[in-house]
Write a protein that holds these residues in place. Structure first.
Motif, PDB file in Angstrom:
ATOM      1  N   VAL A 247      13.653  -6.021   9.033  1.00  0.00           N
ATOM      2  CA  VAL A 247      13.239  -4.758   8.409  1.00  0.00           C
ATOM      3  C   VAL A 247      14.116  -4.395   7.208  1.00  0.00           C
ATOM      4  O   VAL A 247      13.794  -3.438   6.486  1.00  0.00           O
ATOM      5  N   ALA A 248      15.201  -5.141   6.990  1.00  0.00           N
ATOM      6  CA  ALA A 248      16.076  -4.864   5.845  1.00  0.00           C
ATOM      7  C   ALA A 248      16.009  -5.968   4.801  1.00  0.00           C
ATOM      8  O   ALA A 248      16.766  -5.934   3.824  1.00  0.00           O
ATOM      9  N   GLU A 249      15.151  -6.943   4.989  1.00  0.00           N
ATOM     10  CA  GLU A 249      15.108  -8.081   4.074  1.00  0.00           C
ATOM     11  C   GLU A 249      14.457  -7.720   2.743  1.00  0.00           C
ATOM     12  O   GLU A 249      13.652  -6.779   2.643  1.00  0.00           O
ATOM     13  N   LEU A 250      14.791  -8.518   1.726  1.00  0.00           N
ATOM     14  CA  LEU A 250      14.327  -8.262   0.368  1.00  0.00           C
ATOM     15  C   LEU A 250      12.807  -8.268   0.259  1.00  0.00           C
ATOM     16  O   LEU A 250      12.227  -7.463  -0.480  1.00  0.00           O
ATOM     17  N   HIS A 251      12.160  -9.178   1.007  1.00  0.00           N
ATOM     18  CA  HIS A 251      10.710  -9.287   0.858  1.00  0.00           C
ATOM     19  C   HIS A 251      10.007  -7.975   1.202  1.00  0.00           C
ATOM     20  O   HIS A 251       8.946  -7.659   0.641  1.00  0.00           O
ATOM     21  N   LEU A 252      10.599  -7.179   2.114  1.00  0.00           N
ATOM     22  CA  LEU A 252       9.978  -5.911   2.472  1.00  0.00           C
ATOM     23  C   LEU A 252      10.111  -4.901   1.322  1.00  0.00           C
ATOM     24  O   LEU A 252       9.161  -4.163   1.017  1.00  0.00           O
ATOM     25  N   SER A 253      11.278  -4.888   0.671  1.00  0.00           N
ATOM     26  CA  SER A 253      11.438  -4.020  -0.502  1.00  0.00           C
ATOM     27  C   SER A 253      10.456  -4.419  -1.601  1.00  0.00           C
ATOM     28  O   SER A 253       9.887  -3.557  -2.288  1.00  0.00           O
ATOM     29  N   VAL A 254      10.256  -5.729  -1.769  1.00  0.00           N
ATOM     30  CA  VAL A 254       9.310  -6.199  -2.779  1.00  0.00           C
ATOM     31  C   VAL A 254       7.893  -5.771  -2.410  1.00  0.00           C
ATOM     32  O   VAL A 254       7.095  -5.397  -3.286  1.00  0.00           O
ATOM     33  N   GLU A 255       7.557  -5.808  -1.139  1.00  0.00           N
ATOM     34  CA  GLU A 255       6.229  -5.353  -0.708  1.00  0.00           C
ATOM     35  C   GLU A 255       6.025  -3.876  -1.022  1.00  0.00           C
ATOM     36  O   GLU A 255       4.963  -3.469  -1.507  1.00  0.00           O
ATOM     37  N   PHE A 256       7.033  -3.068  -0.744  1.00  0.00           N
ATOM     38  CA  PHE A 256       6.926  -1.640  -1.064  1.00  0.00           C
ATOM     39  C   PHE A 256       6.739  -1.445  -2.569  1.00  0.00           C
ATOM     40  O   PHE A 256       5.958  -0.593  -3.009  1.00  0.00           O
ATOM     41  N   LEU A 257       7.479  -2.242  -3.356  1.00  0.00           N
ATOM     42  CA  LEU A 257       7.351  -2.161  -4.807  1.00  0.00           C
ATOM     43  C   LEU A 257       5.935  -2.534  -5.249  1.00  0.00           C
ATOM     44  O   LEU A 257       5.336  -1.867  -6.100  1.00  0.00           O
ATOM     45  N   LEU A 258       5.385  -3.592  -4.660  1.00  0.00           N
ATOM     46  CA  LEU A 258       4.021  -4.017  -4.989  1.00  0.00           C
ATOM     47  C   LEU A 258       3.007  -2.936  -4.629  1.00  0.00           C
ATOM     48  O   LEU A 258       2.050  -2.696  -5.369  1.00  0.00           O
ATOM     49  N   MET A 259       3.213  -2.295  -3.500  1.00  0.00           N
ATOM     50  CA  MET A 259       2.286  -1.233  -3.092  1.00  0.00           C
ATOM     51  C   MET A 259       2.258  -0.105  -4.117  1.00  0.00           C
ATOM     52  O   MET A 259       1.187   0.391  -4.485  1.00  0.00           O
ATOM     53  N   ALA A 260       3.441   0.283  -4.584  1.00  0.00           N
ATOM     54  CA  ALA A 260       3.510   1.373  -5.557  1.00  0.00           C
ATOM     55  C   ALA A 260       2.884   0.970  -6.887  1.00  0.00           C
ATOM     56  O   ALA A 260       2.132   1.741  -7.492  1.00  0.00           O
ATOM     57  N   VAL A 261       3.177  -0.255  -7.344  1.00  0.00           N
ATOM     58  CA  VAL A 261       2.688  -0.703  -8.644  1.00  0.00           C
ATOM     59  C   VAL A 261       1.192  -0.988  -8.600  1.00  0.00           C
ATOM     60  O   VAL A 261       0.443  -0.601  -9.505  1.00  0.00           O
ATOM     61  N   LEU A 262       0.737  -1.670  -7.560  1.00  0.00           N
ATOM     62  CA  LEU A 262      -0.686  -1.994  -7.462  1.00  0.00           C
ATOM     63  C   LEU A 262      -1.545  -0.742  -7.339  1.00  0.00           C
ATOM     64  O   LEU A 262      -2.627  -0.658  -7.926  1.00  0.00           O
ATOM     65  N   GLY A 263      -1.075   0.213  -6.578  1.00  0.00           N
ATOM     66  CA  GLY A 263      -1.850   1.436  -6.420  1.00  0.00           C
ATOM     67  C   GLY A 263      -1.888   2.259  -7.689  1.00  0.00           C
ATOM     68  O   GLY A 263      -2.903   2.854  -8.013  1.00  0.00           O
ATOM     69  N   GLY A 264      -0.778   2.274  -8.429  1.00  0.00           N
ATOM     70  CA  GLY A 264      -0.713   3.043  -9.668  1.00  0.00           C
ATOM     71  C   GLY A 264       0.464   3.990  -9.669  1.00  0.00           C
ATOM     72  O   GLY A 264       0.500   4.945  -8.883  1.00  0.00           O
ATOM     73  N   LEU A 265       1.455   3.726 -10.527  1.00  0.00           N
ATOM     74  CA  LEU A 265       2.625   4.583 -10.606  1.00  0.00           C
ATOM     75  C   LEU A 265       2.233   5.976 -11.085  1.00  0.00           C
ATOM     76  O   LEU A 265       1.416   6.128 -11.985  1.00  0.00           O
ATOM     77  N   GLY A 266       2.839   6.975 -10.486  1.00  0.00           N
ATOM     78  CA  GLY A 266       2.530   8.355 -10.846  1.00  0.00           C
ATOM     79  C   GLY A 266       1.353   8.910 -10.091  1.00  0.00           C
ATOM     80  O   GLY A 266       1.025  10.084 -10.232  1.00  0.00           O
ATOM     81  N   SER A 267       0.703   8.080  -9.266  1.00  0.00           N
ATOM     82  CA  SER A 267      -0.433   8.537  -8.479  1.00  0.00           C
ATOM     83  C   SER A 267      -0.065   8.483  -7.002  1.00  0.00           C
ATOM     84  O   SER A 267       0.249   7.413  -6.476  1.00  0.00           O
ATOM     85  N   VAL A 268      -0.087   9.631  -6.359  1.00  0.00           N
ATOM     86  CA  VAL A 268       0.239   9.671  -4.929  1.00  0.00           C
ATOM     87  C   VAL A 268      -0.791   8.875  -4.126  1.00  0.00           C
ATOM     88  O   VAL A 268      -0.444   8.137  -3.208  1.00  0.00           O
ATOM     89  N   TRP A 269      -2.065   9.034  -4.471  1.00  0.00           N
ATOM     90  CA  TRP A 269      -3.102   8.273  -3.773  1.00  0.00           C
ATOM     91  C   TRP A 269      -2.903   6.780  -3.979  1.00  0.00           C
ATOM     92  O   TRP A 269      -3.236   5.964  -3.110  1.00  0.00           O
TER      93      TRP A 269
END
Length: 644
Positions: A247-269
């Motif tokens: 749960v502390a590995e880098l790949h999980l941080s990268v996944e969270f980053l991908l979720m934010a970027v793919l969904g759209g930065l600045g958009s809560v939805w």
């Protein structure tokens, strides 16, 4: 980060209703989903909802504050491990353990945020990446955290006597937290604090000059982001009944980053959309690729996963939410084709609208408001400003002129706090501001415009002027998150609308600020500075790019503001306008004051003639065609003078 940031329009009643409707529709979908989805799809949605919590936090951090973090998994792990340890080792009740998990994650974010948020850009990303590695090593090498085995042996929770022992129940268990997180994040995004964070992301120096405290706000959203990640870790621990170093590995941080970027930065939805996409790609391709390529190994599945993500990013660089929003706007634009376009040209040269503008000053006219003593700036062996000293008295317009490279803007930057002087002192109303951040000077009553335009491109024209009212608001972080600032925001928006009318911008309030013609952006920047009701206003070439009518409009306004008590320091290459407007003129040449006195004195000073104006200036201003006549048309703007 290459991804684009979604613009944030000012919130109106219709947009608020749309957000509420969206949350209601999502809640209904969550209720119905377990009855219609397959078990595998339900499992994907459950993990997407858990991971949406840290993704929402990261979206706020990146989309609002403009801070890239690769350490979100560290806070996720802090929440998960704290929760698991309290449950298994200390037999703490589940709700209390969950609260403690979130609190520890927020405390960790606070402790590391104080030093790390002094870094910016890729330096901050690398520092948070190091934080993730530190947390991963600590939990892997510590007996208390179970080393590689982790912590297990705790069961899923019970709610009102019902055991949350399947995916359907767990979806309903985690959904309230996600819905609340979405609502709070929306409130923050539209709040005074959220708009200040967005402005900092656009132009930190311009936002600070309006009184926005950069570090404090970014630290606040960093702590909030860590708390949401910790809450996600708590739900993860409950769902899998196991917490390991994974749960502390880098790949999980990268996944969270991908979720934010793919969904759209600045958009809560967008954070929620991104979480669903990333989880669906991860799980869906694991099942699909063996069908397409019989016998495919895990490496092939990872390659397919990576290719799918690359294709999504290339097709929708602004994220899925921005793509859908743009598509909807295109449909509406097609439906409304044929309507007259919004006017972009400057308004006719009529009298200014009959509006009220406020000036706040704590001193009487003629008293000293600004003292500059021995101001010096050196860059190695180059002296940009050398031992500059002068006083500025209340209710006067001071012209600061000189040839290109004379040090005028450098002086402005040191006076406003954007630049730390090598030597010298600057005192505003008796308080030292030399070397302090611009928001300190702004809170004392000094603000400025910029030679190179500093426009908040993430919002519209109205939003830019509204940001000038930041210091006139009181709603802070907590009130913003809870949405308890509606009355204050409506009042500030009404004040912004008055300024838009005064400056002839009321025909383009909802136009993207970056789409305005250059001259009107200049006008908008002056309006934004005046929105803060300063006592001292620094104008750095405000007439550059303006038409003759716009220059006359601005000159008349500055005279009226002087009458009301506003103190103005004006840097301008249009010498004719400076000499016609200013009560005093300071002339710089090679960073040194070569003349200081009345316009008439400066006009005939041999040192000025030799250094700047030229021989032809002994009898006429350098730019006679733009000199605003002293007998200008009567000003209609009503100016209020208020005690600070």
């Amino acid at each position: 980060m290459a991804a684009q940031k979604n613009p944030i329009p000012l919130l109106g009643p219709a947009k608020r209703r749309n957000e509420i409707v969206g949350l209601v529709v999502l809640a209904l979908a969550i209720v119905v989903l377990p009855f219609v989805a397959s078990p595998s799809m339900l499992g994907i949605v459950v993990f997407a909802m858990i991971f949406a919590l840290p993704a929402i936090g990261l979206n706020l951090l990146m989309g609002l504050a403009g801070q890239v973090s690769l350490g979100q998994a560290a806070f996720f792990a802090a929440g998960a491990y704290t929760h698991a340890i309290l449950l298994t080792r200390y037999d703490v009740p589940g709700p209390l353990a969950a609260v403690a998990g979130v609190a520890v994650a927020m405390l960790l974010a606070l402790l590391v945020g104080v030093p790390l948020l002094r870094l910016h850009g890729h330096y901050l990303a690398l520092a948070t990446l190091g934080l993730g590695f530190i947390v991963m090593i600590l939990v892997r090498e510590n007996d208390f955290t179970g080393r590689n085995t982790g912590i297990h042996g705790f069961s899923r929770p019970e709610v009102f006597g019902v055991s949350i022992d399947n995916n359907a129940f767990f979806l309903w268990f985690v959904a309230p937290a996600v819905l609340v997180a979405l609502a709070l994040a929306m409130n923050l995004t539209r709040s005074r604090t959220g708009r200040a964070l967005s402005a900092l992301n656009d132009s930190g120096i311009a936002a600070e000059s309006l009184g926005v405290p950069t570090f404090r706000l970014r630290l606040g959203v960093f702590v909030l982001s860590g708390g949401l990640a910790g809450l996600g870790g708590v739900y993860y621990a409950y769902h899998v009944s196991l917490v390991s170093p994974a749960v502390a590995e880098l790949h999980l941080s990268v996944e969270f980053l991908l979720m934010a970027v793919l969904g759209g930065l600045g958009s809560v939805w967008g954070a929620l959309i991104g979480a669903v996409i990333v989880e669906w790609l991860g799980e869906g391709l694991r099942d699909l690729i063996p069908i397409l390529i019989p016998g495919a190994s895990g490496e092939v599945q990872l390659v397919g996963y990576g290719l799918a993500l690359v294709l999504v990013i290339l097709a929708m660089p602004g994220g899925v939410h921005q793509f859908l929003d743009s598509l909807w706007k295109r449909v509406r634009s097609t439906a409304s084709r044929g309507r007259p376009a919004t006017a972009q040209a400057a308004p006719a040269d009529d009298d200014l609208a009959d509006v009220e503008l406020s000036v706040s000053t704590p001193v009487a006219p003629g008293e000293i408001v600004l003292e500059v003593r021995g101001l010096t700036k050196r860059y190695g062996g180059v002296v940009a400003v050398d031992d500059v000293s002068f006083d500025v008295r209340a209710g006067r317009i001071i012209g600061l002129i000189g040839p290109n490279g004379a040090g005028k803007t450098t002086c402005f930057n040191m006076i406003s706090g954007a630049l730390t002087p090598t030597a010298g002192e600057v005192r505003l109303f008796g308080q030292s501001i030399a070397g302090k951040h611009p928001h300190i000077a702004a809170r004392l009553g000094l603000t400025r415009t910029f030679q190179n335009l500093q426009v908040f491109t993430s919002t519209d024209v109205r939003g830019n002027v509204y940001m000038g009212r930041y210091l006139r608001g009181r709603a802070g972080f907590v009130r913003g998150i809870l949405g308890l600032q509606g009355h204050e925001q409506r009042r500030q928006l009404a004040d912004a609308d008055e300024l838009l009318r005064a400056f002839g911008l009321d025909d383009v309030p909802q136009m993207a600020a970056g789409d305005l013609p250059f001259g009107r952006q200049r006008i908008m920047e002056v309006a934004r500075a005046l929105a803060s009701e300063p006592a001292v206003l620094l104008l750095d070439e405000p007439m550059a790019g303006l038409t003759g009518a716009e220059r006359d409009r601005l000159a008349r306004l500055l005279r009226s503001l002087r009458t009301a008590g506003l103190t103005t320091i004006l840097v301008e290459h249009d010498v004719g306008q400076v000499l016609s407007l200013a009560d005093e003129v300071i002339v710089l040449d090679d960073g040194v004051v070569v003349s200081h006195g009345t316009p008439e004195h400066v006009r005939h000073d041999p040192a000025v003639i030799a250094a700047y104006l030229g021989d032809t200036a002994t009898t006429e201003p350098a730019s006679t065609d733009t000199v605003a006549p002293e007998a200008a048309a009567p000003e209609k703007v009503t100016i209020k003078k208020e005690a600070r």
